[in-house]
Scaffold this motif. Structure first.
Motif, PDB file in Angstrom:
ATOM      1  N   PHE A 128       0.845  -1.192   0.000  1.00 40.71           N
ATOM      2  CA  PHE A 128       0.000   0.000   0.000  1.00 40.71           C
ATOM      3  C   PHE A 128       0.879   1.239   0.000  1.00 40.71           C
ATOM      4  O   PHE A 128       1.933   1.287   0.629  1.00 40.71           O
ATOM      5  N   GLY A 129       0.385   2.269  -0.695  1.00 42.79           N
ATOM      6  CA  GLY A 129       1.056   3.559  -0.649  1.00 42.79           C
ATOM      7  C   GLY A 129       0.371   4.535  -1.577  1.00 42.79           C
ATOM      8  O   GLY A 129      -0.249   4.129  -2.575  1.00 42.79           O
ATOM      9  N   ARG A 130       0.483   5.803  -1.238  1.00 42.03           N
ATOM     10  CA  ARG A 130      -0.015   6.845  -2.128  1.00 42.03           C
ATOM     11  C   ARG A 130       1.076   7.902  -2.273  1.00 42.03           C
ATOM     12  O   ARG A 130       1.555   8.448  -1.283  1.00 42.03           O
ATOM     13  N   ILE A 131       1.428   8.147  -3.516  1.00 47.20           N
ATOM     14  CA  ILE A 131       2.466   9.129  -3.832  1.00 47.20           C
ATOM     15  C   ILE A 131       1.811  10.284  -4.580  1.00 47.20           C
ATOM     16  O   ILE A 131       1.210  10.086  -5.647  1.00 47.20           O
ATOM     17  N   PHE A 132       1.926  11.470  -4.010  1.00 44.98           N
ATOM     18  CA  PHE A 132       1.394  12.674  -4.637  1.00 44.98           C
ATOM     19  C   PHE A 132       2.562  13.487  -5.177  1.00 44.98           C
ATOM     20  O   PHE A 132       3.440  13.906  -4.413  1.00 44.98           O
ATOM     21  N   ASN A 133       2.581  13.687  -6.473  1.00 46.68           N
ATOM     22  CA  ASN A 133       3.606  14.531  -7.093  1.00 46.68           C
ATOM     23  C   ASN A 133       2.977  15.884  -7.428  1.00 46.68           C
ATOM     24  O   ASN A 133       2.057  15.966  -8.240  1.00 46.68           O
ATOM     25  N   VAL A 134       3.479  16.926  -6.767  1.00 49.07           N
ATOM     26  CA  VAL A 134       2.923  18.253  -6.989  1.00 49.07           C
ATOM     27  C   VAL A 134       3.565  18.853  -8.231  1.00 49.07           C
ATOM     28  O   VAL A 134       4.716  19.265  -8.228  1.00 49.07           O
ATOM     29  N   VAL A 230      -6.465  15.865   0.303  1.00 53.17           N
ATOM     30  CA  VAL A 230      -7.352  15.121   1.202  1.00 53.17           C
ATOM     31  C   VAL A 230      -8.375  14.315   0.406  1.00 53.17           C
ATOM     32  O   VAL A 230      -8.674  13.158   0.745  1.00 53.17           O
ATOM     33  N   GLU A 231      -8.887  14.896  -0.663  1.00 60.78           N
ATOM     34  CA  GLU A 231      -9.831  14.158  -1.519  1.00 60.78           C
ATOM     35  C   GLU A 231      -9.163  12.906  -2.081  1.00 60.78           C
ATOM     36  O   GLU A 231      -9.766  11.822  -2.105  1.00 60.78           O
ATOM     37  N   GLY A 232      -7.919  13.046  -2.517  1.00 61.15           N
ATOM     38  CA  GLY A 232      -7.201  11.892  -3.044  1.00 61.15           C
ATOM     39  C   GLY A 232      -6.911  10.835  -1.992  1.00 61.15           C
ATOM     40  O   GLY A 232      -6.900   9.639  -2.284  1.00 61.15           O
ATOM     41  N   LEU A 233      -6.688  11.270  -0.761  1.00 57.96           N
ATOM     42  CA  LEU A 233      -6.427  10.329   0.329  1.00 57.96           C
ATOM     43  C   LEU A 233      -7.688   9.589   0.753  1.00 57.96           C
ATOM     44  O   LEU A 233      -7.639   8.405   1.105  1.00 57.96           O
ATOM     45  N   ARG A 234      -8.797  10.279   0.721  1.00 58.48           N
ATOM     46  CA  ARG A 234     -10.052   9.661   1.167  1.00 58.48           C
ATOM     47  C   ARG A 234     -10.662   8.749   0.117  1.00 58.48           C
ATOM     48  O   ARG A 234     -11.447   7.847   0.447  1.00 58.48           O
ATOM     49  N   ALA A 235     -10.331   8.968  -1.138  1.00 59.33           N
ATOM     50  CA  ALA A 235     -10.933   8.182  -2.218  1.00 59.33           C
ATOM     51  C   ALA A 235     -10.452   6.736  -2.181  1.00 59.33           C
ATOM     52  O   ALA A 235      -9.270   6.466  -1.973  1.00 59.33           O
ATOM     53  N   ARG A 236     -11.369   5.832  -2.389  1.00 60.37           N
ATOM     54  CA  ARG A 236     -10.977   4.418  -2.459  1.00 60.37           C
ATOM     55  C   ARG A 236     -10.078   4.184  -3.664  1.00 60.37           C
ATOM     56  O   ARG A 236      -9.084   3.476  -3.586  1.00 60.37           O
ATOM     57  N   THR A 237     -10.458   4.793  -4.784  1.00 54.93           N
ATOM     58  CA  THR A 237      -9.623   4.775  -5.985  1.00 54.93           C
ATOM     59  C   THR A 237      -9.436   6.221  -6.420  1.00 54.93           C
ATOM     60  O   THR A 237     -10.315   6.806  -7.066  1.00 54.93           O
ATOM     61  N   PRO A 238      -8.317   6.818  -6.069  1.00 58.43           N
ATOM     62  CA  PRO A 238      -8.125   8.237  -6.395  1.00 58.43           C
ATOM     63  C   PRO A 238      -7.976   8.468  -7.884  1.00 58.43           C
ATOM     64  O   PRO A 238      -7.570   7.573  -8.630  1.00 58.43           O
ATOM     65  N   ARG A 239      -8.335   9.667  -8.332  1.00 54.99           N
ATOM     66  CA  ARG A 239      -8.094  10.033  -9.719  1.00 54.99           C
ATOM     67  C   ARG A 239      -6.590  10.125  -9.947  1.00 54.99           C
ATOM     68  O   ARG A 239      -5.807  10.314  -9.012  1.00 54.99           O
ATOM     69  N   THR A 240      -6.181  10.034 -11.191  1.00 55.66           N
ATOM     70  CA  THR A 240      -4.751  10.141 -11.492  1.00 55.66           C
ATOM     71  C   THR A 240      -4.264  11.572 -11.427  1.00 55.66           C
ATOM     72  O   THR A 240      -3.073  11.818 -11.207  1.00 55.66           O
ATOM     73  N   ARG A 241      -5.173  12.547 -11.601  1.00 52.80           N
ATOM     74  CA  ARG A 241      -4.818  13.969 -11.574  1.00 52.80           C
ATOM     75  C   ARG A 241      -5.934  14.787 -10.933  1.00 52.80           C
ATOM     76  O   ARG A 241      -7.120  14.521 -11.154  1.00 52.80           O
ATOM     77  N   TYR A 242      -5.505  15.787 -10.166  1.00 53.51           N
ATOM     78  CA  TYR A 242      -6.422  16.767  -9.601  1.00 53.51           C
ATOM     79  C   TYR A 242      -5.851  18.145  -9.895  1.00 53.51           C
ATOM     80  O   TYR A 242      -4.635  18.352  -9.794  1.00 53.51           O
ATOM     81  N   HIS A 243      -6.710  19.092 -10.236  1.00 51.85           N
ATOM     82  CA  HIS A 243      -6.232  20.455 -10.432  1.00 51.85           C
ATOM     83  C   HIS A 243      -7.115  21.435  -9.661  1.00 51.85           C
ATOM     84  O   HIS A 243      -8.281  21.160  -9.385  1.00 51.85           O
ATOM     85  N   GLY A 244      -6.518  22.563  -9.293  1.00 52.64           N
ATOM     86  CA  GLY A 244      -7.244  23.578  -8.550  1.00 52.64           C
ATOM     87  C   GLY A 244      -6.405  24.828  -8.414  1.00 52.64           C
ATOM     88  O   GLY A 244      -5.240  24.858  -8.822  1.00 52.64           O
ATOM     89  N   GLY A 245      -6.977  25.860  -7.831  1.00 50.08           N
ATOM     90  CA  GLY A 245      -6.263  27.128  -7.728  1.00 50.08           C
ATOM     91  C   GLY A 245      -6.697  28.068  -8.832  1.00 50.08           C
ATOM     92  O   GLY A 245      -7.458  27.707  -9.747  1.00 50.08           O
ATOM     93  N   MET A 246      -6.197  29.287  -8.788  1.00 49.09           N
ATOM     94  CA  MET A 246      -6.612  30.338  -9.709  1.00 49.09           C
ATOM     95  C   MET A 246      -6.412  29.954 -11.176  1.00 49.09           C
ATOM     96  O   MET A 246      -5.305  29.608 -11.588  1.00 49.09           O
ATOM     97  N   MET A 247      -7.481  29.971 -11.942  1.00 45.10           N
ATOM     98  CA  MET A 247      -7.487  29.769 -13.395  1.00 45.10           C
ATOM     99  C   MET A 247      -7.034  28.387 -13.846  1.00 45.10           C
ATOM    100  O   MET A 247      -6.828  28.159 -15.039  1.00 45.10           O
ATOM    101  N   ALA A 248      -6.896  27.441 -12.932  1.00 38.83           N
ATOM    102  CA  ALA A 248      -6.399  26.116 -13.325  1.00 38.83           C
ATOM    103  C   ALA A 248      -7.329  25.439 -14.334  1.00 38.83           C
ATOM    104  O   ALA A 248      -6.894  24.992 -15.403  1.00 38.83           O
ATOM    105  N   GLY A 249      -8.613  25.374 -14.001  1.00 42.75           N
ATOM    106  CA  GLY A 249      -9.555  24.710 -14.894  1.00 42.75           C
ATOM    107  C   GLY A 249      -9.664  25.371 -16.257  1.00 42.75           C
ATOM    108  O   GLY A 249      -9.517  24.705 -17.294  1.00 42.75           O
ATOM    109  N   PRO A 250      -9.914  26.689 -16.302  1.00 43.59           N
ATOM    110  CA  PRO A 250     -10.025  27.351 -17.601  1.00 43.59           C
ATOM    111  C   PRO A 250      -8.759  27.233 -18.454  1.00 43.59           C
ATOM    112  O   PRO A 250      -8.845  27.028 -19.673  1.00 43.59           O
TER     113      PRO A 250
END
Length: 272
Positions: A128-134, A230-250
């Protein structure tokens, strides 16, 4: 998630900004947290909250080996690795020395890769392990004066994809975090570097435009990115990528739909 004892997290770049926020939040989430950074004196808040402050430079192999050994000796496990340490080497590509360029890659990519190598055997042993690369939205799109920074983050995106495929059979997840604009020391330091390196030469006009644009922007609070962790840690199967912050989505949306030339035009128009 491993059961029994509290899960253990190692977070690099924990002396300020997002890394510090990650550490403080994960302790509230029930993790034993080891915050690692070059500036231990700036992690007093983490220590006061019950965390562990480690002196570690991701370009110092001996320091990384010692840090991982200490955590295993004290806790017997590392469940979560958050590779957050990094900086932005700004300046026109014509002006930035290759010595500075190599340092950028060493911190943002090779140091991260070496620490991951040291942690993986312990995660594999526990299956088991979760590696988050920022990473950054700057790992999917490029803006002027940040060429070597973007190169390091583009490389990190590819590294993370390959790593995800390799370690998934061992019960290890690799998650990429792609922040947009976030309140931190990062943008101010990057702007000063651009001005120092390219503020008086052929690219002086471009430096002035970028500096003006950055001064007019207000990033999201670090919590916006911590929530993704935290969302990635709580997820049973986390997404491969998460984005957020100013203008990230657009910005990511536009980069996916516009042609290279159209995206270039949009970026340069924003600098007028």
């Amino acid at each position: 998630m491993a059961t029994g004892n509290k899960p253990v997290a190692l977070i690099t770049g924990a002396s300020s900004g997002m890394g510090k926020d990650f550490a403080l939040r994960l302790m509230k989430e029930g993790y034993i947290v080891y915050g690692a950074a070059r500036r231990v004196d700036r992690m007093q808040e983490i220590a006061a909250a019950g965390g562990h402050a480690l002196a570690m430079d991701v370009t110092d192999d001996a320091a990384m080996v010692a840090a991982v050994a200490q955590i295993i000796r004290e806790q017997g496990r590392i469940d979560v690795l958050i590779n957050n340490a990094g900086y932005g080497q700004y300046g026109a590509l014509e002006d930035v020395s290759l010595e500075d360029a190599r340092k950028q890659m060493e911190v943002n990519l090779f140091g991260l890769g070496r620490l991951t190598q040291l942690v993986l055997p312990h995660m594999r042993a526990r299956k088991f392990g979760r590696i988050f690369n920022v990473s950054s939205v700057g790992g999917k799109l490029a803006t002027p004066l940040g060429g070597w920074y973007h190169a390091s983050k583009f490389a990190l995106e590819g590294y993370s994809d390959a790593l995800r495929l390799e370690v998934r059979p061992f019960g290890i997840d690799v998650i990429v975090i792609e922040p947009g604009g976030v309140e931190s020391e990062w943008s101010g330091i990057a702007a000063k570097e651009a001005e120092r390196i390219s503020g008086r030469g052929a690219y002086a006009g471009l430096v002035a435009k970028v500096k003006k644009m950055q001064a007019s922007q207000k990033g999201a609070p670090p919590k916006a990115i911590t929530d993704l962790i935290v969302e990635g840690l709580r997820a049973r199967t986390p997404r491969t990528r998460y984005h957020g912050g100013m203008m990230a989505g657009p910005m990511l949306f536009l980069r996916g739909w516009l042609s290279d030339r159209m995206f270039d035009r949009m970026i340069m128009m924003a600098l007028r």
